[in-house]
Design a protein around this motif. Sequence first.
Motif, mmCIF file in Angstrom:
data_model
loop_
_atom_site.group_PDB
_atom_site.id
_atom_site.type_symbol
_atom_site.label_atom_id
_atom_site.label_comp_id
_atom_site.label_asym_id
_atom_site.label_seq_id
_atom_site.Cartn_x
_atom_site.Cartn_y
_atom_site.Cartn_z
ATOM 1 N N ALA A 1 33.748 82.339 101.224
ATOM 2 C CA ALA A 1 33.615 80.892 101.397
ATOM 3 C C ALA A 1 32.948 80.267 100.178
ATOM 4 C CB ALA A 1 32.820 80.580 102.662
ATOM 5 N N MET A 2 31.916 80.910 99.666
ATOM 6 C CA MET A 2 31.225 80.366 98.504
ATOM 7 C C MET A 2 32.155 80.309 97.289
ATOM 8 S SD MET A 2 27.696 81.534 96.622
ATOM 9 C CE MET A 2 28.390 83.042 95.996
ATOM 10 N N LEU A 3 32.900 81.372 97.047
ATOM 11 C CA LEU A 3 33.805 81.386 95.892
ATOM 12 C C LEU A 3 34.921 80.360 96.021
ATOM 13 C CD1 LEU A 3 34.061 85.218 95.189
ATOM 14 C CD2 LEU A 3 32.827 83.496 93.851
ATOM 15 N N LEU A 4 35.493 80.247 97.205
ATOM 16 C CA LEU A 4 36.549 79.250 97.416
ATOM 17 C C LEU A 4 36.005 77.827 97.300
ATOM 18 C CD1 LEU A 4 38.522 81.030 100.245
ATOM 19 C CD2 LEU A 4 39.351 80.534 97.942
ATOM 20 N N ASP A 5 34.805 77.606 97.818
ATOM 21 C CA ASP A 5 34.193 76.285 97.686
ATOM 22 C C ASP A 5 33.884 75.961 96.231
ATOM 23 O OD1 ASP A 5 34.303 75.692 100.376
ATOM 24 O OD2 ASP A 5 32.186 76.122 100.768
ATOM 25 N N MET A 6 33.390 76.948 95.497
ATOM 26 C CA MET A 6 33.073 76.708 94.090
ATOM 27 C C MET A 6 34.341 76.432 93.284
ATOM 28 S SD MET A 6 29.838 79.089 93.242
ATOM 29 C CE MET A 6 28.232 78.476 93.653
ATOM 30 N N ALA A 7 35.414 77.132 93.609
ATOM 31 C CA ALA A 7 36.689 76.842 92.951
ATOM 32 C C ALA A 7 37.133 75.420 93.283
ATOM 33 C CB ALA A 7 37.749 77.860 93.387
ATOM 34 N N ALA A 8 36.925 74.986 94.520
ATOM 35 C CA ALA A 8 37.285 73.630 94.924
ATOM 36 C C ALA A 8 36.443 72.595 94.171
ATOM 37 C CB ALA A 8 37.113 73.460 96.435
ATOM 38 N N VAL A 9 35.163 72.879 93.967
ATOM 39 C CA VAL A 9 34.291 71.958 93.230
ATOM 40 C C VAL A 9 34.736 71.852 91.776
ATOM 41 C CG1 VAL A 9 31.938 71.659 92.332
ATOM 42 C CG2 VAL A 9 32.294 72.188 94.750
ATOM 43 N N VAL A 10 35.089 72.980 91.176
ATOM 44 C CA VAL A 10 35.576 72.957 89.790
ATOM 45 C C VAL A 10 36.895 72.180 89.713
ATOM 46 C CG1 VAL A 10 36.416 74.401 87.886
ATOM 47 C CG2 VAL A 10 34.327 75.035 89.100
ATOM 48 N N LEU A 11 37.767 72.360 90.691
ATOM 49 C CA LEU A 11 39.019 71.601 90.732
ATOM 50 C C LEU A 11 38.733 70.104 90.857
ATOM 51 C CD1 LEU A 11 42.116 71.477 90.843
ATOM 52 C CD2 LEU A 11 41.936 71.853 93.322
ATOM 53 N N PHE A 12 37.789 69.742 91.701
ATOM 54 C CA PHE A 12 37.367 68.350 91.854
ATOM 55 C C PHE A 12 36.928 67.781 90.501
ATOM 56 C CE2 PHE A 12 33.163 66.173 92.201
ATOM 57 C CZ PHE A 12 33.596 64.906 92.555
ATOM 58 N N ALA A 13 36.098 68.507 89.780
ATOM 59 C CA ALA A 13 35.611 68.040 88.479
ATOM 60 C C ALA A 13 36.747 67.966 87.463
ATOM 61 C CB ALA A 13 34.498 68.963 87.976
ATOM 62 N N TYR A 14 37.628 68.958 87.473
ATOM 63 C CA TYR A 14 38.757 68.993 86.543
ATOM 64 C C TYR A 14 39.690 67.799 86.766
ATOM 65 C CZ TYR A 14 42.947 70.720 84.159
ATOM 66 O OH TYR A 14 44.039 70.840 83.345
ATOM 67 N N LEU A 15 40.022 67.546 88.030
ATOM 68 C CA LEU A 15 40.897 66.421 88.355
ATOM 69 C C LEU A 15 40.235 65.093 88.018
ATOM 70 C CD1 LEU A 15 42.313 67.646 91.790
ATOM 71 C CD2 LEU A 15 43.504 67.612 89.578
ATOM 72 N N GLY A 16 38.954 64.993 88.309
ATOM 73 C CA GLY A 16 38.229 63.761 88.017
ATOM 74 C C GLY A 16 38.149 63.475 86.538
ATOM 75 N N ARG A 17 37.891 64.501 85.748
ATOM 76 C CA ARG A 17 37.836 64.305 84.289
ATOM 77 C C ARG A 17 39.199 63.864 83.766
ATOM 78 N NH1 ARG A 17 33.238 63.822 81.458
ATOM 79 N NH2 ARG A 17 34.488 64.431 79.691
ATOM 80 N N GLY A 18 40.253 64.421 84.275
ATOM 81 C CA GLY A 18 41.596 64.050 83.833
ATOM 82 C C GLY A 18 42.000 62.650 84.262
ATOM 83 N N ALA A 19 41.541 62.222 85.440
ATOM 84 C CA ALA A 19 41.901 60.906 85.949
ATOM 85 C C ALA A 19 41.246 59.779 85.149
ATOM 86 C CB ALA A 19 41.507 60.783 87.419
ATOM 87 N N ALA B 1 24.303 72.586 94.328
ATOM 88 C CA ALA B 1 24.133 72.166 95.722
ATOM 89 C C ALA B 1 24.884 73.106 96.655
ATOM 90 C CB ALA B 1 24.619 70.731 95.897
ATOM 91 N N ARG B 2 26.049 73.589 96.234
ATOM 92 C CA ARG B 2 26.821 74.510 97.073
ATOM 93 C C ARG B 2 26.090 75.827 97.267
ATOM 94 N NH1 ARG B 2 27.997 77.725 99.954
ATOM 95 N NH2 ARG B 2 30.032 78.382 100.720
ATOM 96 N N LEU B 3 25.328 76.250 96.261
ATOM 97 C CA LEU B 3 24.529 77.470 96.429
ATOM 98 C C LEU B 3 23.513 77.310 97.555
ATOM 99 C CD1 LEU B 3 23.896 78.596 92.754
ATOM 100 C CD2 LEU B 3 25.347 79.705 94.465
ATOM 101 N N LEU B 4 22.986 76.118 97.728
ATOM 102 C CA LEU B 4 22.062 75.849 98.825
ATOM 103 C C LEU B 4 22.737 76.066 100.172
ATOM 104 C CD1 LEU B 4 19.316 74.826 99.832
ATOM 105 C CD2 LEU B 4 20.215 72.498 99.598
ATOM 106 N N VAL B 5 24.012 75.761 100.264
ATOM 107 C CA VAL B 5 24.761 75.947 101.504
ATOM 108 C C VAL B 5 24.751 77.416 101.916
ATOM 109 C CG1 VAL B 5 27.037 75.739 102.598
ATOM 110 C CG2 VAL B 5 26.195 73.926 101.092
ATOM 111 N N THR B 6 24.808 78.319 100.960
ATOM 112 C CA THR B 6 24.801 79.753 101.268
ATOM 113 C C THR B 6 23.547 80.129 102.038
ATOM 114 O OG1 THR B 6 26.087 80.160 99.280
ATOM 115 C CG2 THR B 6 25.016 82.057 100.259
ATOM 116 N N VAL B 7 22.441 79.461 101.742
ATOM 117 C CA VAL B 7 21.190 79.709 102.458
ATOM 118 C C VAL B 7 21.233 79.062 103.842
ATOM 119 C CG1 VAL B 7 18.691 79.311 102.418
ATOM 120 C CG2 VAL B 7 19.896 79.885 100.307
#
Length: 143
Positions: free
Chosen positions: A32-50, A70-76
Amino acid sequence: MSIQPGTGPQGLDVGRASRAAGPGTWGQRGAAMLLDMAAVVLFAYLGRGAHEGGRSVTDVLEVALPFLLARLLVTVLVQHGSLRLWPGGVVAWLVTWAGGLGLRAALGDGTALPFVLVALGVLGALLLGWRAVWLMVARARRP
């Protein structure tokens, strides 16, 4: 009186508790953490391109890093059910969003209302979206 796991006089299921703390839980939390982190990077990538921003690794990480921290905090916070929509997905989404925006504000980065709303929607779609797909695939595999 029995001393077998799960049969104690207090009604505790020791066997289940020890299995819950085993590698399956850590594997699910890690996935879950890895998939969420990939989603966050995708969010940033898409936002920078837009916004005609650079899409170099440093440009994307500049936007993504507060949300990744912040997502690392979710793991806790979410120890069980991290692959589920509720509570794991919703907690991951809202803590990642709020924590990421809080860190951005603390670092002097932009937190304009349009960005706040877009981040809420896009992170929600990405963090809950892959969980919904995961759930549908898991249900389809059941006999």
